[in-house]
Write an enzyme that holds these catalytic residues in place. Structure first.
Site, mmCIF file in Angstrom:
data_model
loop_
_atom_site.group_PDB
_atom_site.id
_atom_site.type_symbol
_atom_site.label_atom_id
_atom_site.label_comp_id
_atom_site.label_asym_id
_atom_site.label_seq_id
_atom_site.Cartn_x
_atom_site.Cartn_y
_atom_site.Cartn_z
ATOM 1 N N GLN A 71 -24.555 8.294 -8.594
ATOM 2 C CA GLN A 71 -23.769 9.215 -7.766
ATOM 3 C C GLN A 71 -24.152 10.678 -7.971
ATOM 4 O O GLN A 71 -24.193 11.449 -7.031
ATOM 5 C CB GLN A 71 -22.281 9.030 -8.051
ATOM 6 C CG GLN A 71 -21.671 7.996 -7.132
ATOM 7 C CD GLN A 71 -20.192 7.804 -7.355
ATOM 8 O OE1 GLN A 71 -19.602 8.409 -8.236
ATOM 9 N NE2 GLN A 71 -19.599 6.939 -6.571
ATOM 10 N N TYR B 209 -24.152 -0.020 4.163
ATOM 11 C CA TYR B 209 -24.617 0.752 5.320
ATOM 12 C C TYR B 209 -24.364 -0.018 6.608
ATOM 13 O O TYR B 209 -24.349 -1.256 6.608
ATOM 14 C CB TYR B 209 -26.122 1.004 5.225
ATOM 15 C CG TYR B 209 -26.498 2.098 4.264
ATOM 16 C CD1 TYR B 209 -26.294 3.423 4.604
ATOM 17 C CD2 TYR B 209 -27.066 1.806 3.038
ATOM 18 C CE1 TYR B 209 -26.639 4.441 3.735
ATOM 19 C CE2 TYR B 209 -27.421 2.816 2.153
ATOM 20 C CZ TYR B 209 -27.211 4.128 2.514
ATOM 21 O OH TYR B 209 -27.552 5.133 1.660
ATOM 22 N N ASP C 270 -27.072 11.751 -5.774
ATOM 23 C CA ASP C 270 -26.984 11.397 -4.357
ATOM 24 C C ASP C 270 -27.103 12.649 -3.468
ATOM 25 O O ASP C 270 -26.107 13.169 -2.952
ATOM 26 C CB ASP C 270 -25.662 10.655 -4.117
ATOM 27 C CG ASP C 270 -25.561 10.091 -2.718
ATOM 28 O OD1 ASP C 270 -26.469 10.352 -1.903
ATOM 29 O OD2 ASP C 270 -24.572 9.387 -2.440
ATOM 30 N N SER D 234 -25.754 12.421 0.167
ATOM 31 C CA SER D 234 -24.321 12.702 0.350
ATOM 32 C C SER D 234 -24.044 14.203 0.269
ATOM 33 O O SER D 234 -23.226 14.731 1.029
ATOM 34 C CB SER D 234 -23.487 11.978 -0.714
ATOM 35 O OG SER D 234 -23.452 10.604 -0.446
ATOM 36 N N ARG E 68 -26.972 3.787 -3.618
ATOM 37 C CA ARG E 68 -25.622 4.352 -3.714
ATOM 38 C C ARG E 68 -24.815 3.580 -4.757
ATOM 39 O O ARG E 68 -23.768 3.029 -4.448
ATOM 40 C CB ARG E 68 -24.971 4.301 -2.349
ATOM 41 C CG ARG E 68 -24.824 5.633 -1.662
ATOM 42 C CD ARG E 68 -26.034 6.118 -0.956
ATOM 43 N NE ARG E 68 -25.824 7.435 -0.405
ATOM 44 C CZ ARG E 68 -25.501 7.671 0.863
ATOM 45 N NH1 ARG E 68 -25.368 6.688 1.696
ATOM 46 N NH2 ARG E 68 -25.306 8.910 1.278
HETATM 47 P P1 NAD Z 1 -25.095 7.177 7.478
HETATM 48 O O1 NAD Z 1 -25.442 8.626 7.505
HETATM 49 O O2 NAD Z 1 -26.197 6.184 7.365
HETATM 50 O O3 NAD Z 1 -24.273 6.839 8.836
HETATM 51 C C1 NAD Z 1 -23.140 7.605 9.196
HETATM 52 C C2 NAD Z 1 -22.059 6.699 9.713
HETATM 53 O O4 NAD Z 1 -22.452 6.166 10.989
HETATM 54 C C3 NAD Z 1 -21.751 5.496 8.834
HETATM 55 O O5 NAD Z 1 -20.395 5.538 8.434
HETATM 56 C C4 NAD Z 1 -22.042 4.297 9.740
HETATM 57 O O6 NAD Z 1 -21.160 3.208 9.515
HETATM 58 C C5 NAD Z 1 -21.829 4.904 11.111
HETATM 59 N N1 NAD Z 1 -22.434 4.148 12.222
HETATM 60 C C6 NAD Z 1 -23.642 3.549 12.283
HETATM 61 N N2 NAD Z 1 -23.826 2.943 13.466
HETATM 62 C C7 NAD Z 1 -22.700 3.171 14.199
HETATM 63 C C8 NAD Z 1 -22.274 2.810 15.498
HETATM 64 N N3 NAD Z 1 -23.035 2.081 16.314
HETATM 65 N N4 NAD Z 1 -21.054 3.219 15.918
HETATM 66 C C9 NAD Z 1 -20.249 3.953 15.097
HETATM 67 N N5 NAD Z 1 -20.595 4.324 13.848
HETATM 68 C C10 NAD Z 1 -21.808 3.936 13.396
HETATM 69 O O7 NAD Z 1 -24.022 6.839 6.380
HETATM 70 P P2 NAD Z 1 -23.628 7.611 5.036
HETATM 71 O O8 NAD Z 1 -22.697 8.697 5.360
HETATM 72 O O9 NAD Z 1 -24.875 7.966 4.313
HETATM 73 O O10 NAD Z 1 -22.847 6.467 4.260
HETATM 74 C C11 NAD Z 1 -23.180 5.096 4.406
HETATM 75 C C12 NAD Z 1 -22.303 4.258 3.537
HETATM 76 O O11 NAD Z 1 -22.547 4.511 2.161
HETATM 77 C C13 NAD Z 1 -20.849 4.465 3.719
HETATM 78 O O12 NAD Z 1 -20.217 3.228 3.513
HETATM 79 C C14 NAD Z 1 -20.465 5.366 2.600
HETATM 80 O O13 NAD Z 1 -19.097 5.317 2.285
HETATM 81 C C15 NAD Z 1 -21.319 4.785 1.518
HETATM 82 N N6 NAD Z 1 -21.568 5.728 0.429
HETATM 83 C C16 NAD Z 1 -21.350 5.313 -0.863
HETATM 84 C C17 NAD Z 1 -21.584 6.183 -1.914
HETATM 85 C C18 NAD Z 1 -21.362 5.756 -3.322
HETATM 86 O O14 NAD Z 1 -21.633 6.501 -4.201
HETATM 87 N N7 NAD Z 1 -20.935 4.569 -3.578
HETATM 88 C C19 NAD Z 1 -22.027 7.464 -1.658
HETATM 89 C C20 NAD Z 1 -22.263 7.844 -0.348
HETATM 90 C C21 NAD Z 1 -22.041 6.951 0.690
#
Ligand code: NAD
Length: 392
Positions: free
Chosen positions: A127, A229, A130, A133, A122
């Site tokens: 991006q 993550y 991705d 996402s 990420r």
């Molecule tokens: P994911 O699908 O792996 O998980 C979904 C959400 O579940 C996450 O926000 C995680 O913190 C939450 N989670 C995990 N265990 C938990 C618990 N026990 N209780 C409550 N919540 C819990 O995550 P995702 O949507 O793929 O995104 C992961 C991270 O990557 C996030 O920080 C997101 O902002 C970031 N991200 C960054 C980019 C980028 O381009 N920089 C793009 C996409 C996502």
């Protein structure tokens, strides 16, 4: 150099890995694109659209598999398809290497180079690739619509001559990409939304969408890794979250739950008691169902009911929005493929720069061996278990 676009064969799959727009770009770069007839039908794209974009129709799937140099896919291939691959084949898609590494074994032993789009890092440069996402965005949106049509209430607050209808209350668990899209969609429909996540950084994003962020004191333990993550939590920390959720569930009409920890079983956040605390007619949509589910009562792939509470556990929501899911996926895939062809290669030739962090992270197998250490360790562990089983 030939790119082969196949009809997806996973049950219920409607998406296609590349759409005519992306095909046109690749053809203009001197690549040949072969498509299996009917591959875009689920996404409303006909064979003629592919032909107009410059693709050739290949009715013989086996021949396309055997001769294509690069095969973009949505889902991992069935074993029979993997048999057709050779050491020059490159396959890219959602290959689920940390969930089902053994399902890739045939492709690995055929020497194919495999790229898992879910392992694209990420980072800013990646991006546009991705796909995780993109699909999470579609799922978060669709989960709220499913909840809205299942709930025997309306979402918005209405003030009518016949009285006032209160807004629905939606609780979103996990405020990553899917969770944030669910919050935004539920807010657009007029619901009052609360959300919970273990990552403190999620709080600001939740609030910026007009929802309330529920906080739990986890005693200052680290909750996220260097990649941003969530980490796997201790049972004690999980329990604190579960207590908060049980309390919040009492007033929620809908829970959309999305919490995941990459490569692990989804954390159990909703106890049976929390479901039983909800009003009959309430709805839970468990988007973590593909990795086991966030609710104790989730049956992945099944819609169930417990004491009047409907529990939906869909396994592939993006496939229910095939046009836009394919459009986003195809753009992500097209951008990823560009990375494989660029940097000093002759026009239309592959040039895999294994030092590029995106290529390196996404590559899971090459030359007959798994190259991702986690995949290699998982395959090794399973092989050892099988050997022991045979020895007994
Ligand atoms: P994911 O699908 O792996 O998980 C979904 C959400 O579940 C996450 O926000 C995680 O913190 C939450 N989670 C995990 N265990 C938990 C618990 N026990 N209780 C409550 N919540 C819990 O995550 P995702 O949507 O793929 O995104 C992961 C991270 O990557 C996030 O920080 C997101 O902002 C970031 N991200 C960054 C980019 C980028 O381009 N920089 C793009 C996409 C996502």
């Amino acid at each position: 150099m030939r790119i082969g676009v196949l009809r997806e064969t996973a049950p219920g799959e409607t998406r296609v890995a590349l759409l005519p727009d992306a095909v046109k770009t690749l053809v203009s770069q001197g690549l040949e694109v072969g498509v299996e007839p009917g591959c875009g039908a689920g996404a409303g794209v006909g064979d003629q659209d592919f032909s107009t974009a410059g693709a050739q129709l290949w009715p013989d799937r086996s021949a396309l598999l055997a001769t294509a140099d690069v095969i973009p896919v949505v889902n991992g291939m069935a074993p029979d398809d993997q048999e057709e691959l050779s050491a020059h084949s490159v396959v890219a898609g959602f290959l689920r290497p940390l969930d089902e590494p053994e399902a890739l074994q045939t492709a690995i032993s055929r020497g194919a180079t495999l790229f898992a789009l879910e392992l694209v890092p990420r980072i800013t440069r990646a991006q546009s690739m991705d796909a995780l996402s993109s699909m999470a965005t579609v799922s978060g949106y669709k989960a709220v619509l499913l909840a809205a049509v299942t709930l025997p209430r309306m979402f918005p607050m209405l003030m009518t001559a016949a009285g006032t209808v209160p807004p629905a209350r939606v609780l979103v668990l996990g405020a990553g990409v899917a969770g944030l899209q669910a919050i935004a969609t539920a807010r657009r429909l007029g619901a009052v939304v609360e959300a919970y996540d273990v990552r403190a950084a999620a709080g600001e994003q939740v609030k910026s969408l007009g929802a309330k962020f529920l906080e739990v004191d986890l005693g200052g333990i680290p909750t996220e890794d260097q990649g941003g993550y969530a980490q796997e939590l201790t049972e004690e920390a999980l329990d604190r979250g579960r207590d908060l959720i049980t309390k919040a569930a009492r007033t929620a009409d809908v829970i959309i739950t999305t919490a995941q920890v990459p490569g692990k079983r989804a954390p159990l956040l909703i106890r049976r008691a929390a479901v039983e605390a909800m009003r009959p007619g309430s709805v839970i949509v468990d988007l973590a169902a593909p990795s086991g589910g966030n609710c104790e009562l989730t049956r992945p792939g099944h819609d169930t009911e417990h004491r009047g509470v409907r529990l939906l556990a869909p396994l592939n929501l993006p496939a229910t929005v095939p046009v836009h899911a394919s459009q986003l996926y195809s753009r992500n895939m097209g951008n990823f493929l560009q990375l494989l062809f660029k940097k000093g290669a002759k026009k239309g030739e592959l040039n895999l720069d294994m030092n590029d962090p995106i290529i390196q992270s996404a590559c899971i197998a090459r030359g007959g061996e798994p190259v991702n250490p986690r995949v290699a360790a998982m395959l090794q562990a399973r092989a050892t278990v099988c050997d022991r089983g045979r020895a007994l």
